[in-house]
Scaffold this active site. Sequence first.
Site, PDB file in Angstrom:
ATOM      1  N   TYR A  40      46.215  46.367   0.065  1.00 28.17           N
ATOM      2  CA  TYR A  40      46.724  47.068   1.256  1.00 28.17           C
ATOM      3  C   TYR A  40      46.309  48.554   1.247  1.00 28.17           C
ATOM      4  O   TYR A  40      46.394  49.212   2.277  1.00 28.17           O
ATOM      5  CB  TYR A  40      48.260  46.993   1.364  1.00 28.17           C
ATOM      6  CG  TYR A  40      48.861  45.607   1.420  1.00 28.17           C
ATOM      7  CD1 TYR A  40      48.078  44.480   1.623  1.00 28.17           C
ATOM      8  CD2 TYR A  40      50.234  45.425   1.260  1.00 28.17           C
ATOM      9  CE1 TYR A  40      48.638  43.210   1.643  1.00 28.17           C
ATOM     10  CE2 TYR A  40      50.793  44.151   1.283  1.00 28.17           C
ATOM     11  CZ  TYR A  40      49.997  43.052   1.463  1.00 28.17           C
ATOM     12  OH  TYR A  40      50.558  41.793   1.479  1.00 28.17           O
ATOM     13  N   LYS A  86      50.458  43.051  -6.022  1.00 31.34           N
ATOM     14  CA  LYS A  86      49.698  41.802  -6.189  1.00 31.34           C
ATOM     15  C   LYS A  86      48.282  42.049  -6.708  1.00 31.34           C
ATOM     16  O   LYS A  86      47.663  43.059  -6.352  1.00 31.34           O
ATOM     17  CB  LYS A  86      49.615  41.071  -4.827  1.00 31.34           C
ATOM     18  CG  LYS A  86      50.962  40.997  -4.110  1.00 31.34           C
ATOM     19  CD  LYS A  86      50.924  40.272  -2.776  1.00 31.34           C
ATOM     20  CE  LYS A  86      52.232  40.454  -2.018  1.00 31.34           C
ATOM     21  NZ  LYS A  86      52.240  41.553  -1.047  1.00 31.34           N
ATOM     22  N   HIS A 133      47.626  37.071  -5.743  1.00 30.76           N
ATOM     23  CA  HIS A 133      47.700  37.173  -4.276  1.00 30.76           C
ATOM     24  C   HIS A 133      47.316  35.864  -3.566  1.00 30.76           C
ATOM     25  O   HIS A 133      47.939  35.468  -2.583  1.00 30.76           O
ATOM     26  CB  HIS A 133      46.813  38.331  -3.806  1.00 30.76           C
ATOM     27  CG  HIS A 133      47.272  38.962  -2.529  1.00 30.76           C
ATOM     28  ND1 HIS A 133      47.156  40.313  -2.266  1.00 30.76           N
ATOM     29  CD2 HIS A 133      47.842  38.424  -1.415  1.00 30.76           C
ATOM     30  CE1 HIS A 133      47.649  40.565  -1.057  1.00 30.76           C
ATOM     31  NE2 HIS A 133      48.063  39.444  -0.527  1.00 30.76           N
ATOM     32  N   GLN A 182      55.181  33.483  -2.773  1.00 31.39           N
ATOM     33  CA  GLN A 182      55.268  34.208  -1.502  1.00 31.39           C
ATOM     34  C   GLN A 182      54.306  33.557  -0.511  1.00 31.39           C
ATOM     35  O   GLN A 182      53.099  33.553  -0.723  1.00 31.39           O
ATOM     36  CB  GLN A 182      54.914  35.684  -1.708  1.00 31.39           C
ATOM     37  CG  GLN A 182      55.100  36.482  -0.434  1.00 31.39           C
ATOM     38  CD  GLN A 182      54.731  37.963  -0.552  1.00 31.39           C
ATOM     39  OE1 GLN A 182      53.877  38.449   0.172  1.00 31.39           O
ATOM     40  NE2 GLN A 182      55.367  38.676  -1.465  1.00 31.39           N
ATOM     41  N   TRP A 213      56.305  35.595   3.826  1.00 29.57           N
ATOM     42  CA  TRP A 213      55.524  36.668   4.445  1.00 29.57           C
ATOM     43  C   TRP A 213      55.311  36.318   5.911  1.00 29.57           C
ATOM     44  O   TRP A 213      55.409  35.156   6.300  1.00 29.57           O
ATOM     45  CB  TRP A 213      54.255  37.021   3.700  1.00 29.57           C
ATOM     46  CG  TRP A 213      53.065  36.082   3.573  1.00 29.57           C
ATOM     47  CD1 TRP A 213      52.712  35.372   2.457  1.00 29.57           C
ATOM     48  CD2 TRP A 213      52.021  35.838   4.547  1.00 29.57           C
ATOM     49  NE1 TRP A 213      51.539  34.695   2.685  1.00 29.57           N
ATOM     50  CE2 TRP A 213      51.081  34.966   3.957  1.00 29.57           C
ATOM     51  CE3 TRP A 213      51.784  36.289   5.852  1.00 29.57           C
ATOM     52  CZ2 TRP A 213      49.945  34.510   4.627  1.00 29.57           C
ATOM     53  CZ3 TRP A 213      50.649  35.842   6.515  1.00 29.57           C
ATOM     54  CH2 TRP A 213      49.752  34.958   5.908  1.00 29.57           C
ATOM     55  N   LEU A 221      58.515  37.316  10.590  1.00 30.50           N
ATOM     56  CA  LEU A 221      58.727  37.450  12.037  1.00 30.50           C
ATOM     57  C   LEU A 221      57.587  36.814  12.823  1.00 30.50           C
ATOM     58  O   LEU A 221      57.430  37.056  14.026  1.00 30.50           O
ATOM     59  CB  LEU A 221      58.859  38.929  12.412  1.00 30.50           C
ATOM     60  CG  LEU A 221      60.060  39.654  11.772  1.00 30.50           C
ATOM     61  CD1 LEU A 221      59.995  41.151  12.030  1.00 30.50           C
ATOM     62  CD2 LEU A 221      61.368  39.071  12.301  1.00 30.50           C
TER      63      LEU A 221
HETATM   64  P1  NAD Z   1      55.767  40.253  10.127  1.00 29.22           P
HETATM   65  O1  NAD Z   1      56.141  38.881  10.495  1.00 29.22           O
HETATM   66  O2  NAD Z   1      56.652  41.029   9.229  1.00 29.22           O
HETATM   67  O3  NAD Z   1      55.532  41.009  11.500  1.00 29.22           O
HETATM   68  C1  NAD Z   1      55.245  42.362  11.533  1.00 29.22           C
HETATM   69  C2  NAD Z   1      55.108  42.843  12.963  1.00 29.22           C
HETATM   70  O4  NAD Z   1      56.324  42.548  13.694  1.00 29.22           O
HETATM   71  C3  NAD Z   1      55.012  44.361  12.949  1.00 29.22           C
HETATM   72  O5  NAD Z   1      53.683  44.742  13.099  1.00 29.22           O
HETATM   73  C4  NAD Z   1      55.827  44.806  14.111  1.00 29.22           C
HETATM   74  O6  NAD Z   1      54.973  45.050  15.173  1.00 29.22           O
HETATM   75  C5  NAD Z   1      56.692  43.657  14.487  1.00 29.22           C
HETATM   76  N1  NAD Z   1      58.120  43.916  14.273  1.00 29.22           N
HETATM   77  C6  NAD Z   1      58.782  44.124  13.113  1.00 29.22           C
HETATM   78  N2  NAD Z   1      60.091  44.233  13.328  1.00 29.22           N
HETATM   79  C7  NAD Z   1      60.291  44.110  14.658  1.00 29.22           C
HETATM   80  C8  NAD Z   1      61.428  44.137  15.480  1.00 29.22           C
HETATM   81  N3  NAD Z   1      62.651  44.286  14.978  1.00 29.22           N
HETATM   82  N4  NAD Z   1      61.254  43.968  16.825  1.00 29.22           N
HETATM   83  C9  NAD Z   1      60.024  43.787  17.352  1.00 29.22           C
HETATM   84  N5  NAD Z   1      58.905  43.752  16.620  1.00 29.22           N
HETATM   85  C10 NAD Z   1      59.038  43.908  15.280  1.00 29.22           C
HETATM   86  O7  NAD Z   1      54.252  40.185   9.533  1.00 29.22           O
HETATM   87  P2  NAD Z   1      53.456  40.751   8.277  1.00 29.22           P
HETATM   88  O8  NAD Z   1      53.420  42.213   8.243  1.00 29.22           O
HETATM   89  O9  NAD Z   1      52.161  40.064   8.278  1.00 29.22           O
HETATM   90  O10 NAD Z   1      54.288  40.227   7.020  1.00 29.22           O
HETATM   91  C11 NAD Z   1      55.304  40.972   6.388  1.00 29.22           C
HETATM   92  C12 NAD Z   1      54.882  41.416   5.000  1.00 29.22           C
HETATM   93  O11 NAD Z   1      54.515  40.295   4.212  1.00 29.22           O
HETATM   94  C13 NAD Z   1      53.627  42.285   4.971  1.00 29.22           C
HETATM   95  O12 NAD Z   1      53.868  43.601   5.389  1.00 29.22           O
HETATM   96  C14 NAD Z   1      53.238  42.155   3.526  1.00 29.22           C
HETATM   97  O13 NAD Z   1      54.037  42.983   2.700  1.00 29.22           O
HETATM   98  C15 NAD Z   1      53.523  40.690   3.273  1.00 29.22           C
HETATM   99  N6  NAD Z   1      52.327  39.827   3.442  1.00 29.22           N
HETATM  100  C16 NAD Z   1      51.889  39.103   2.378  1.00 29.22           C
HETATM  101  C17 NAD Z   1      50.782  38.280   2.495  1.00 29.22           C
HETATM  102  C18 NAD Z   1      50.322  37.492   1.320  1.00 29.22           C
HETATM  103  O14 NAD Z   1      49.224  36.920   1.367  1.00 29.22           O
HETATM  104  N7  NAD Z   1      51.086  37.437   0.255  1.00 29.22           N
HETATM  105  C19 NAD Z   1      50.102  38.173   3.712  1.00 29.22           C
HETATM  106  C20 NAD Z   1      50.571  38.921   4.787  1.00 29.22           C
HETATM  107  C21 NAD Z   1      51.678  39.723   4.643  1.00 29.22           C
END
Ligand code: NAD
Length: 272
Positions: A50, A75, A108, A159, A185, A188
């Site tokens: 990241y 990770k 990861h 995860q 992950w 939302l």
């Molecule tokens: P997410 O489902 O958390 O969605 C994030 C998006 O939702 C944000 O960009 C924002 O625009 C919106 N949002 C957040 N809160 C909101 C609210 N209350 N109302 C309206 N919109 C809202 O998606 P993500 O970021 O892909 O996943 C969360 C975390 O998971 C990442 O930040 C990361 O730390 C982790 N992740 C891990 C992997 C992996 O391969 N292990 C992959 C992707 C993400």
Amino acid sequence: MRLDESLVLNNGIKMPVLGLGVYKSGENTKQAVLDALEAGYRHIDVASVYGNENEVGQAIRESGIPREEIFVTTKLWNDDMRAGIQKEAFEKSLERLQMDYVDLYLLHWPVAEHYLPSWHILENLNREGRAKSIGVSNFQMGHLMDLMAHATVVPVVNQIECHPYLSQQPLCSFCRKTGIQVTAWAPLGRAKVFEDAVIKGLAEKYGQTPAQVILRWELQRGIIVIPKSVHRERIIENSKIFDFELVPEDMAVMDGLNKDQRFGPSPDTFDF
Ligand code: NAD
């Protein structure tokens, strides 16, 4: 349940059920982490790929909150597994975070032919106490079975992408049976599920937002959530999920939204 509510992992260590994700938080990372810590979050989810471990470390130091009160996950990136520089990559993560240990270190992605040797290196880091817990990410059942057949340490966490359109029920059940905690992950659904009429209806019924209903559903399934936002008001909104409860019928309604739809890459076909 309180905001800093924890679940106990298979090694006895506690992990807060709500964390802040910082994927693509970019230059807003430091402020987002500060806002989250102020709102009561005690768990941050980052990764070397990241590019913002530095900012996470800075925010944690500036917050004045003792290091041991915050659960930090990072990770090991795929290229570092392929290049055989797992140990060096871990040291660099610690350097960027300016920490002498991480709470959780994850593989990861299940990089074929590299995840097993990488796991043994994580087991050593775990033994040395510099990765208090070790786990995996994006592992399917087959990857987990293979890993556990060769491992001395069972992963504490898997995860995985998990949201109303990808409920991952079979994988979650498998993880529960084997003592592996699931973290969602994209909990939302990367903000692509808020317009769902069923979710909107439940939000109205409970006087909550769609994001809160979704996160609450995950928590009641026993899943840890790491929603991402860089907006203070959303970070706070996403933390207000501990003072209402979905009744079993509504849990079943939410379960019924599954379409096995991914918003991210599949662990079976990823090419990075
Ligand atoms: P997410 O489902 O958390 O969605 C994030 C998006 O939702 C944000 O960009 C924002 O625009 C919106 N949002 C957040 N809160 C909101 C609210 N209350 N109302 C309206 N919109 C809202 O998606 P993500 O970021 O892909 O996943 C969360 C975390 O998971 C990442 O930040 C990361 O730390 C982790 N992740 C891990 C992997 C992996 O391969 N292990 C992959 C992707 C993400």
